[in-house]
Design an enzyme around this catalytic site. Structure first.
Site, mmCIF file in Angstrom:
data_model
loop_
_atom_site.group_PDB
_atom_site.id
_atom_site.type_symbol
_atom_site.label_atom_id
_atom_site.label_comp_id
_atom_site.label_asym_id
_atom_site.label_seq_id
_atom_site.Cartn_x
_atom_site.Cartn_y
_atom_site.Cartn_z
ATOM 1 N N TYR A 1 1.113 4.114 -3.009
ATOM 2 C CA TYR A 1 0.791 5.526 -2.772
ATOM 3 C C TYR A 1 1.954 6.416 -3.210
ATOM 4 O O TYR A 1 1.761 7.475 -3.833
ATOM 5 C CB TYR A 1 0.480 5.746 -1.293
ATOM 6 C CG TYR A 1 -0.017 7.138 -0.965
ATOM 7 C CD1 TYR A 1 -1.358 7.466 -1.127
ATOM 8 C CD2 TYR A 1 0.853 8.113 -0.493
ATOM 9 C CE1 TYR A 1 -1.830 8.744 -0.817
ATOM 10 C CE2 TYR A 1 0.395 9.395 -0.184
ATOM 11 C CZ TYR A 1 -0.942 9.704 -0.354
ATOM 12 O OH TYR A 1 -1.388 10.963 -0.054
ATOM 13 N N TRP B 1 0.832 -1.204 0.000
ATOM 14 C CA TRP B 1 0.000 0.000 0.000
ATOM 15 C C TRP B 1 0.868 1.256 0.000
ATOM 16 O O TRP B 1 0.633 2.200 -0.752
ATOM 17 C CB TRP B 1 -0.916 0.040 1.224
ATOM 18 C CG TRP B 1 -1.776 1.286 1.253
ATOM 19 C CD1 TRP B 1 -3.024 1.423 0.715
ATOM 20 C CD2 TRP B 1 -1.427 2.564 1.809
ATOM 21 N NE1 TRP B 1 -3.482 2.721 0.903
ATOM 22 C CE2 TRP B 1 -2.524 3.439 1.566
ATOM 23 C CE3 TRP B 1 -0.320 3.058 2.474
ATOM 24 C CZ2 TRP B 1 -2.530 4.768 1.978
ATOM 25 C CZ3 TRP B 1 -0.308 4.398 2.883
ATOM 26 C CH2 TRP B 1 -1.409 5.226 2.638
ATOM 27 N N ASP C 1 -6.684 -0.338 0.485
ATOM 28 C CA ASP C 1 -7.062 0.920 1.124
ATOM 29 C C ASP C 1 -8.518 0.854 1.565
ATOM 30 O O ASP C 1 -9.413 0.525 0.766
ATOM 31 C CB ASP C 1 -6.857 2.082 0.148
ATOM 32 C CG ASP C 1 -7.166 3.423 0.772
ATOM 33 O OD1 ASP C 1 -6.257 4.013 1.361
ATOM 34 O OD2 ASP C 1 -8.322 3.879 0.666
#
Length: 469
Positions: free
Chosen positions: A418, A414, A434
């Site tokens: 990002y 994750w 998410d």
């Protein structure tokens, strides 16, 4: 669609039709050069369309200037938005163009640019001439000239300051290059352009420049995203503007009619080119909203795209800063992450600036509310970015940067997604897992398997889903 058909890499008939129609979708994708006038224009230039026999097309402004053409004073190529193709490419040429925008050639020359990319100067030149029709030095020189042209036209900055702000090493070099390339001196351009008169006092006047983009553009959603994540003491965001501290001063970007306006109050204008480049990335100004919208409108995201056709993916002022944001924001609320980031900036930064990788690696972060593991992750991240092992500002191939980030304890898929989405400008990055995305998809009854249908624009799909909640 522009198909490769000649040494310029552009299809003549497609380009001529686009220029004849003054199609705004092609602004920044190519330039029209006229052999009879020796001038090159944007495809949206309001001047009469020249005869086919007198026209040549170039992928980059530098290629047109290398062929002996000078920019049109009417349509002003310096205001053209960037080519969205280069904006999202992570290959060597795309990364080299990003570093040129960052001022690497101005500071370290072509040898420094090649070294940053870990290739030879010869190979770099070969790639540029093949892809763009001009070498990296010509591209850097054109970037300087076009920025100087905009400064001379839109600001009251003295010619001497314009030279250094645009990246030239001396006023003599600036004057000589301007005369050689454009056929007139900087002072002559300012006189004919009718721009503001230079200031006669010693008081520093904020510089104000236009930043153009393709329409549609949704600044409200982007500013809202930045406002929720604004770092106390570093950034201030409201409904119409974004302000942050930068070395030697501050910058403000405000929403204007058809463009954004950058106001820079800095003590050293030599950083202006870098400031402009970073603002363009932060506000995703070189994106192609039509291409994104067309692809996502054919999926279950159609209602969201219709509601926000100009939605952008917020970029990064600094790649390392976004990486720290991602690490701090793991498994906590946006508001909680914002508070912690403000504490980190206050402890490790200086003069309202977010800390550099070196500063964060050496900082004592105890007592700020971070877990021991989180502090270790931030320290290792700072050390590896400071050493050059990880480059988050354009030099490193995105896949290599992601792989290197995943080797740091405490950084998972994750977090890297990002970072890839905002710092590495990967339009297909998807922050899987998410919670906000899962909730939005559940509310819209969109199954997991639809995620693959959003390629190669999954980062924009994520923004639409986040904005819908």
């Amino acid at each position: 669609m522009l198909l490769k058909a000649d040494i310029t890499g552009l299809d003549f008939d497609a380009c001529y039709r686009a220029a004849s129609a003054r199609d705004v979708r092609f602004d920044g994708r190519f330039y029209t050069a006229v052999s009879t006038t020796r001038i090159y224009c944007r495809p949206i230039c309001p001047a009469r369309t020249p005869a086919r026999r007198n026209v040549r097309f170039y992928r980059h402004a530098a290629a047109a200037e290398a062929a002996g053409f000078r920019p049109c004073k009417r349509c002003r190529p310096e205001l053209s938005p960037g080519d969205p193709g280069w904006n999202v490419r992570g290959d060597l040429v795309g990364r080299a163009l990003r570093l040129i925008d960052e001022g690497v050639v101005d500071d370290f020359g072509i040898s420094g640019l090649a070294a940053r990319l870990h290739i030879t100067e010869r190979h770099l030149h070969r790639l540029f001439t093949t892809e763009l029709g001009a070498g990296p030095l010509a591209v850097a020189r054109t970037k300087r000239l076009l920025l100087a042209k905009q400064l001379l036209t839109e600001t009251a900055l003295p010619v001497t300051d314009v030279a250094f702000a645009a990246g030239f090493g001396s006023v003599r070099q600036f004057n000589a290059t301007m005369k050689e390339t454009y056929g007139f001196a900087p002072s002559e351009l300012r006189a004919t352009a009718g721009g503001p008169r230079p200031e006669t006092t010693e008081t520093k006047v904020p510089l104000s420049l236009r930043l153009h983009h393709r329409r549609p553009y949704d600044p409200v959603s982007l500013l809202g995203f930045l406002a929720m994540r604004a770092i106390p003491g570093v950034e201030q965001v409201d409904d119409a503007s974004y302000t942050r501290t930068v070395p030697g001063g501050s910058i403000t970007v405000t929403v204007a009619d058809g463009h954004l306006r950058l106001t820079a109050s800095v003590s050293d204008t030599r950083h202006l080119a870098r400031i402009v480049a970073r603002c363009r990335r932060l506000f995703d100004l070189d994106a192609d909203p039509e291409a994104v919208g067309e692809a996502l409108s054919e999926t279950a995201l159609h209602p969201l795209v219709t509601a926000r056709p100009g939605l952008r993916v917020p970029g990064a002022w600094d790649g390392f800063e976004v990486a720290v944001r991602a690490v701090v924001g793991q498994q906590i609320s946006v508001a909680g992450a914002r508070t912690l980031l403000g504490r980190i900036a206050g402890r490790a930064g200086s003069d309202g600036l977010f800390p550099t990788a070196e500063q964060l690696a050496a900082a004592d972060l105890t007592g700020l509310g971070l877990t021991g593991r989180r502090m270790t992750t931030l320290r290792v991240l700072g050390e590896r970015v400071a050493s050059g092992e990880i480059d988050l500002d354009g030099a490193q191939e995105p896949g290599e940067a992601v792989a290197a980030l995943l080797e740091i304890p405490g950084i998972g898929p994750w977090t890297t997604s990002y970072i890839a989405m905002r710092a590495l400008r990967d339009p297909d990055a998807w922050p899987g897992g998410d919670l906000g995305l899962r909730k939005a998809m559940a509310c819209l009854n969109i199954p997991e398997e639809h995620i693959e249908r959003w390629r190669p624009w999954r980062a924009y799909a994520a923004m639409h889903l986040w904005s819908s909640s």
